[in-house]
Motif scaffolding. Sequence first.
Motif, PDB file in Angstrom:
ATOM      1  N   THR A 360      13.482 -36.136  19.662  1.00  0.00           N
ATOM      2  CA  THR A 360      13.108 -37.467  20.586  1.00  0.00           C
ATOM      3  C   THR A 360      11.411 -38.443  20.542  1.00  0.00           C
ATOM      4  N   ALA A 361      10.625 -37.663  21.114  1.00  0.00           N
ATOM      5  CA  ALA A 361       9.317 -38.251  21.117  1.00  0.00           C
ATOM      6  C   ALA A 361       9.011 -39.480  20.579  1.00  0.00           C
ATOM      7  N   SER A 362       8.102 -40.361  21.203  1.00  0.00           N
ATOM      8  CA  SER A 362       8.187 -41.317  20.249  1.00  0.00           C
ATOM      9  C   SER A 362       6.997 -40.936  19.078  1.00  0.00           C
ATOM     10  N   ALA A 363       6.256 -41.385  18.093  1.00  0.00           N
ATOM     11  CA  ALA A 363       5.380 -41.798  16.857  1.00  0.00           C
ATOM     12  C   ALA A 363       4.286 -41.304  17.415  1.00  0.00           C
ATOM     13  N   THR A 364       3.831 -42.676  18.828  1.00  0.00           N
ATOM     14  CA  THR A 364       3.060 -43.391  19.226  1.00  0.00           C
ATOM     15  C   THR A 364       2.167 -41.858  20.506  1.00  0.00           C
ATOM     16  N   GLU A 365       3.978 -41.463  21.140  1.00  0.00           N
ATOM     17  CA  GLU A 365       3.142 -39.868  22.385  1.00  0.00           C
ATOM     18  C   GLU A 365       2.647 -39.211  20.968  1.00  0.00           C
ATOM     19  N   VAL A 366       3.528 -38.794  19.734  1.00  0.00           N
ATOM     20  CA  VAL A 366       2.953 -37.266  18.779  1.00  0.00           C
ATOM     21  C   VAL A 366       1.627 -38.023  18.380  1.00  0.00           C
ATOM     22  N   ALA A 367       1.135 -38.781  18.460  1.00  0.00           N
ATOM     23  CA  ALA A 367      -0.080 -39.437  17.605  1.00  0.00           C
ATOM     24  C   ALA A 367      -1.445 -38.958  19.098  1.00  0.00           C
ATOM     25  N   ARG A 368      -0.655 -39.294  20.498  1.00  0.00           N
ATOM     26  CA  ARG A 368      -1.764 -39.395  21.339  1.00  0.00           C
ATOM     27  C   ARG A 368      -2.715 -37.595  21.564  1.00  0.00           C
ATOM     28  N   MET A 369      -0.818 -36.940  21.525  1.00  0.00           N
ATOM     29  CA  MET A 369      -1.157 -35.251  21.898  1.00  0.00           C
ATOM     30  C   MET A 369      -2.411 -34.741  20.748  1.00  0.00           C
ATOM     31  N   LEU A 370      -1.700 -34.834  19.469  1.00  0.00           N
ATOM     32  CA  LEU A 370      -2.578 -33.953  18.613  1.00  0.00           C
ATOM     33  C   LEU A 370      -4.105 -34.459  18.537  1.00  0.00           C
ATOM     34  N   LEU A 375      -5.134 -30.837  17.688  1.00  0.00           N
ATOM     35  CA  LEU A 375      -4.269 -30.504  16.749  1.00  0.00           C
ATOM     36  C   LEU A 375      -4.404 -30.765  15.320  1.00  0.00           C
ATOM     37  N   VAL A 376      -3.458 -30.208  14.742  1.00  0.00           N
ATOM     38  CA  VAL A 376      -3.711 -30.121  13.399  1.00  0.00           C
ATOM     39  C   VAL A 376      -1.886 -30.351  13.288  1.00  0.00           C
ATOM     40  N   SER A 377      -1.439 -29.735  13.817  1.00  0.00           N
ATOM     41  CA  SER A 377       0.259 -30.028  14.233  1.00  0.00           C
ATOM     42  C   SER A 377       0.217 -29.230  15.263  1.00  0.00           C
ATOM     43  N   LEU A 378       1.710 -30.227  15.678  1.00  0.00           N
ATOM     44  CA  LEU A 378       2.292 -29.451  16.570  1.00  0.00           C
ATOM     45  C   LEU A 378       4.126 -29.853  16.294  1.00  0.00           C
ATOM     46  N   PRO A 379       5.114 -28.815  17.014  1.00  0.00           N
ATOM     47  CA  PRO A 379       5.751 -28.109  17.222  1.00  0.00           C
ATOM     48  C   PRO A 379       6.762 -29.006  17.367  1.00  0.00           C
ATOM     49  N   VAL A 380       8.070 -29.436  17.591  1.00  0.00           N
ATOM     50  CA  VAL A 380       9.418 -30.304  17.718  1.00  0.00           C
ATOM     51  C   VAL A 380      10.241 -29.253  18.397  1.00  0.00           C
ATOM     52  N   VAL A 381      10.767 -29.813  19.715  1.00  0.00           N
ATOM     53  CA  VAL A 381      11.885 -28.963  20.031  1.00  0.00           C
ATOM     54  C   VAL A 381      13.027 -29.738  20.460  1.00  0.00           C
ATOM     55  N   ASP A 382      14.140 -28.861  19.916  1.00  0.00           N
ATOM     56  CA  ASP A 382      15.687 -29.583  21.004  1.00  0.00           C
ATOM     57  C   ASP A 382      16.165 -29.518  22.268  1.00  0.00           C
ATOM     58  N   ILE A 383      16.995 -30.163  22.694  1.00  0.00           N
ATOM     59  CA  ILE A 383      16.964 -29.928  24.079  1.00  0.00           C
ATOM     60  C   ILE A 383      17.006 -28.105  24.782  1.00  0.00           C
ATOM     61  N   VAL A 388      12.499 -26.848  15.873  1.00  0.00           N
ATOM     62  CA  VAL A 388      13.473 -27.992  14.885  1.00  0.00           C
ATOM     63  C   VAL A 388      12.486 -28.023  13.384  1.00  0.00           C
ATOM     64  N   GLY A 389      10.935 -28.007  14.057  1.00  0.00           N
ATOM     65  CA  GLY A 389      10.461 -28.853  12.823  1.00  0.00           C
ATOM     66  C   GLY A 389       8.952 -28.220  13.738  1.00  0.00           C
ATOM     67  N   VAL A 390       7.713 -29.120  12.697  1.00  0.00           N
ATOM     68  CA  VAL A 390       6.703 -29.447  13.028  1.00  0.00           C
ATOM     69  C   VAL A 390       6.004 -30.654  12.938  1.00  0.00           C
ATOM     70  N   VAL A 391       4.970 -31.425  13.392  1.00  0.00           N
ATOM     71  CA  VAL A 391       4.475 -32.827  12.837  1.00  0.00           C
ATOM     72  C   VAL A 391       3.501 -32.731  12.415  1.00  0.00           C
ATOM     73  N   SER A 392       2.817 -32.924  11.503  1.00  0.00           N
ATOM     74  CA  SER A 392       1.430 -32.549  11.247  1.00  0.00           C
ATOM     75  C   SER A 392       0.732 -33.817  10.691  1.00  0.00           C
ATOM     76  N   VAL A 393      -0.873 -34.066  11.243  1.00  0.00           N
ATOM     77  CA  VAL A 393      -2.155 -35.062  11.156  1.00  0.00           C
ATOM     78  C   VAL A 393      -1.811 -35.582  10.660  1.00  0.00           C
ATOM     79  N   ASP A 394      -0.711 -35.529   9.173  1.00  0.00           N
ATOM     80  CA  ASP A 394      -0.903 -36.209   7.987  1.00  0.00           C
ATOM     81  C   ASP A 394       0.083 -37.033   8.186  1.00  0.00           C
ATOM     82  N   ASP A 395       1.165 -36.567   8.636  1.00  0.00           N
ATOM     83  CA  ASP A 395       2.860 -36.807   8.626  1.00  0.00           C
ATOM     84  C   ASP A 395       2.490 -38.337   9.946  1.00  0.00           C
TER      85      ASP A 395
END
Length: 428
Positions: A360-370, A375-383, A388-395
């Motif tokens: 549920t993290a915002s795209a802005t928060e993801v971009a800030r962490m990358l 980082l090239v990619s970042l793991p995504v988890v549930d509660i 549950v997936g991975v966000v890559s820098v190109d996304d």
Amino acid sequence: MSTQRVFVARLHGCTVFDPSGDRLGKVRDVVVVYRKSDPPRVIGLVCEIPGRRQVFLSIGRVTSISQGQVITTGLMNVRRFEQRGGEVRVLAELVGRRVDMADGSGNAVIEDVAIERNRIGEWGVTQLFLRRPKTSASPFAKGATTFATWGQVREQHRPGEAQSAEQLVASYSELKPADLANTLLDLPETRMIEVAEELPDDRLADVLEEMPEDEQMHILEQLGDERAADILDQMEPDDAADLLAQLPEGRLQHLLELMEPEEAEDVRTLLQYGPDTAGGLMTPEPIIMSAEATVAEALALIRRHELHPALAAAVFVTLPPYETPTGRLLGVVHFQRMLRYPPHERLGAILDDLEPVQATASATEVARMLASYDLVSLPVVDIAHRLVGVVSVDDVLDYLLPDDWRSYDEEEATGSIPVVRPAPGSGA
């Protein structure tokens, strides 16, 4: 100027230089105009310049066409190429067209077109390379080839009408998906759909991922639901989800039902999240391994040719099960870290300390962490801390850039004034 005969299919991809030897771009097509009694006259070239923008180069600005290169005066119209009425693109509209032989000996398909400069300095179509219908029933047989002048054939259809796109697809076979996407968008609409229909499902999926969503939807609508579902199966789940999210609910569910069950399930998972969240941006297909797996096994997995480079940058270690949603995330091992350890080393012993993000993290928060941790990619988890997936820098870049970034026009951004394109009949 060189007077040698040049075949357009071989001219495709040749580098364009200015008089100083600096690269200006690459040739993508030749533009001709029809004449009443004479063969078509060449008025210019369609060239791709840095930024993957296609522009028009007047033939009057060309000083030499030779083996593998085109030399110009250095002046080039930098406005995006727009085809005008009466103009015909050789590769896009003539190659692949069926013609009748004027002597009544049957028909043939144009496989290539030769252009040549005459004594008064005009470039025109001088010869056609044709393939006759095959005479054998063997599926591997091909018809005989022959050469003919323009006056020795009669077109069955004028450019713009339906025709085979096989030859055009073959000429574009070496283009990267992003380049082919731009090339298709610059074709007349009818021709664009013909080429899309001819492309294999996996190739078309790669191309659609590089297009704006409205263009993606337009092409899929023209292909029909069955073919659209096949294309969606081949697309990355996050790209397919972004596309389907733009459709009415009824059509969305219908296409999901036509897709392969496993692919549809991945897309349904992504559709549960907002488009501006980590869950909406992620791909649900990262490389997942157990803590007992070795460095050698992990390196073998990331060598797979079909794997996206951003996904191949890291292996995610979890408790079982090893498909999303997995067991609890234990950590990440980046490929550079693997290279520093012997092949028999267990992944569980070399985990990187990397904090995941909630779905549920915002795209802005993801971009800030990358950006913060390079980082090239970042793991995504549930509660429950399950991967549950991975966000890559190109996304993230796709999300942060303007909606029209693929059609970004450098001349508008820089305020540069292009050379005015001459009218087809001006001879410039």
